[in-house]
Design an enzyme around this catalytic site. Structure first.
Site, PDB file in Angstrom:
ATOM      1  CB  CYS A  85       4.138   2.258  11.008  1.00  0.00           C
ATOM      2  SG  CYS A  85       3.318   1.324   9.733  1.00  0.00           S
ATOM      3  CD  GLN A 115      -6.209  -0.636   8.273  1.00  0.00           C
ATOM      4  OE1 GLN A 115      -7.021  -1.531   8.485  1.00  0.00           O
ATOM      5  NE2 GLN A 115      -4.921  -0.801   8.522  1.00  0.00           N
ATOM      6  CB  THR A 120      10.245  -9.126 -13.081  1.00  0.00           C
ATOM      7  OG1 THR A 120      11.193  -8.864 -14.108  1.00  0.00           O
ATOM      8  CG2 THR A 120       9.519 -10.430 -13.360  1.00  0.00           C
ATOM      9  CB  SER A 132      -2.281  -2.862   1.457  1.00  0.00           C
ATOM     10  OG  SER A 132      -1.249  -3.691   1.903  1.00  0.00           O
ATOM     11  CB  ALA A 133      -2.381  -8.125  -0.903  1.00  0.00           C
ATOM     12  CG  ASN A 159      -4.046   3.545  10.453  1.00  0.00           C
ATOM     13  OD1 ASN A 159      -4.429   4.583   9.938  1.00  0.00           O
ATOM     14  ND2 ASN A 159      -2.926   3.464  11.150  1.00  0.00           N
ATOM     15  N   GLY A 196       0.816  -1.208   0.000  1.00  0.00           N
ATOM     16  CA  GLY A 196       0.000   0.000   0.000  1.00  0.00           C
ATOM     17  C   GLY A 196       0.849   1.256   0.000  1.00  0.00           C
TER      18      GLY A 196
END
Ligand code: PLP
Length: 417
Positions: free
Chosen positions: A344, A199, A257, A219-220, A171, A81
């Site tokens: 974080c 989120q 890639t 974001s996964a 978040n 993200g």
């Protein structure tokens, strides 16, 4: 009591930190595995193995697009993200600076951005970095619930405002911003609008055919996909500059890639999130209500965040006269994982910037704990967690009282084992 969940989550703890990250869902892992050692081709290769990998990317892109109700061509895969946010912000603001006077990056071109005081560091630290190049930022205040006011956004617009960047859901406290109103406003003034949706995706409905933003970051790993994979939605017809140079992958906007297994996993995670969204939302809502009800029995506890306009999985509570870091570490010793703020910020001794922006004083911010629910949590888990929290809060309050008045007797913390 079994502490593991029903989704292949083998953690021996009760995990209530899903806003930090989620485990990879078994169906996601299963879909990713062949892309490590069987379908391992480079998607840019035209031979059979390369085409297999390219087909995996195509399907993943379609699945991410379907969750947002947009076209696959509007999705760019990124590494997490944070990278998606960097691409939206730098890819818009650097050209704006250059375009203002047509010279180099050190020019005196003007570019202004409107954001809020409760953004994730992926946004605020990127804007700090950009300020060295001359980007001006207005940080809008929020109310006591962490909510921004669209009227303030309108008042902050200047002739050289080149971007508005506001998160969909917070978040730390879960508050959902009035992004639809802000999107309408941004469109009225012709200003690109970036939403940090990291989120919100998979927790509340996100229909970008109705929400007229320009960019949307995802974001996964917040939705049971792998870490290090994200995506940026770029509405058709909008221009953006690449921020890293190299090959022409992702329409030339993200050289390198592709992380095929990760992207395939993200696609599967989006498909699952879409299928389960209504059921998950309803379940989280019930679990959240249960947890709030159980912890309401604790004296002097307050909810941080909006009571209604909130993510259904997020509860942030301030326990007066309790050091939340000590509470969190004690809960961890009991096999319960919660958070004192954004992951974080761990290691930082500073109080949460989000809670301070909402008007909490430092003491209340330091006493706040975040519980973020996920698929593996059950009402049984929450009863156990609430019992432990109540016991520890009582104990820690006695400790802090003892520090102040120096008691020693049956109520003294030294009587606790
Ligand atoms: N934005 C928000 C609101 C977040 O909560 C996070 C992560 O916690 C990010 C951005 C960064 O996402 P990532 O960890 O995928 O880089």
């Amino acid at each position: 009591m079994s502490k593991s969940g029903g989704n292949g989550d083998r953690c021996e703890c009760i995990y209530l930190d899903h806003n930090a990250t989620t485990p990879v869902a078994p169906q996601v892992l299963e879909e990713m595995l062949p892309y490590f050692s069987q379908k391992y081709g480079n998607p840019s290769s035209v031979h059979a193995i390369g085409r297999q990998a390219k087909a995996g990317l195509r399907e993943a892109r379609a699945r991410v697009a379907a969750l947002l109700n947009v076209t696959p061509e509007e999705i760019i895969f990124t590494g997490a993200g944070t990278e998606s946010i960097n691409l939206a912000l730098k890819g818009t603001l650097f050209p704006a600076l250059l375009g203002a006077c047509g010279s180099g990056a050190g020019s005196n071109g003007r570019a202004h951005v409107i954001t809020t005081t409760v953004e994730h560091h992926a946004v605020s630290h990127t804007l700090d970095y950009l300020s060295a190049f001359g980007v001006e930022a207005t940080y809008l205040p929020v109310d006591q619930y962490g909510m921004a006011d669209p009227g303030e956004v309108r008042r902050a617009i200047r002739p050289h405002t080149k971007l508005i960047s506001i998160m969909h859901a917070n978040n730390e406290v879960g508050t959902i911003q009035p992004v639809a109103e802000i999107a309408t406003l941004a469109a009225e003034y012709g200003i690109p609008f970036h939403i940090d949706g990291v989120q919100a995706l998979g927790k509340i409905p996100v229909d970008l055919s109705r929400l007229s933003c320009t960019f949307y970051s995802m974001s996964a790993h917040k939705i049971y996909g792998p870490k290090g994979v994200g995506a940026l939605f770029i509405r058709e017809g909008h221009q953006l500059s690449a921020i890293q140079q190299g090959g022409s992958q992702e329409h030339g906007l993200r050289a390198g890639t592709e992380n095929t297994p990760g992207i395939v996993g993200f696609g599967k995670a989006c498909q699952l999130a879409g299928e389960r969204l209504a059921v998950d939302m309803e379940r989280y809502h019930r679990l959240r209500t249960t947890l709030l009800g159980l912890l309401d029995e604790v004296d002097s506890v307050r909810l941080n965040g909006h009571p209604e306009r909130t993510l259904p999985n997020t509860v942030n509570l301030a326990f007066a006269h309790v050091d939340a870091m000590t509470l969190m570490l004690n809960l961890s010793l009991k096999g319960i994982c919660v958070s004192t703020g954004s992951a974080c910020s761990v290691g930082s001794l500073k109080p949460s910037h989000v809670l301070l922006a909402m008007g909490l004083n430092e003491e209340t911010a330091y006493s706040s704990l975040r519980f973020s629910l996920g698929r593996s949590n059950t009402p049984e888990h929450l009863e156990h967690v609430a019992d432990e929290v109540k016991r520890l809060v009582r104990k820690l309050r006695l400790v802090s009282e003892a520090r102040t008045v120096g008691v020693c007797g049956p109520d003294c913390p030294c009587y606790f084992r």
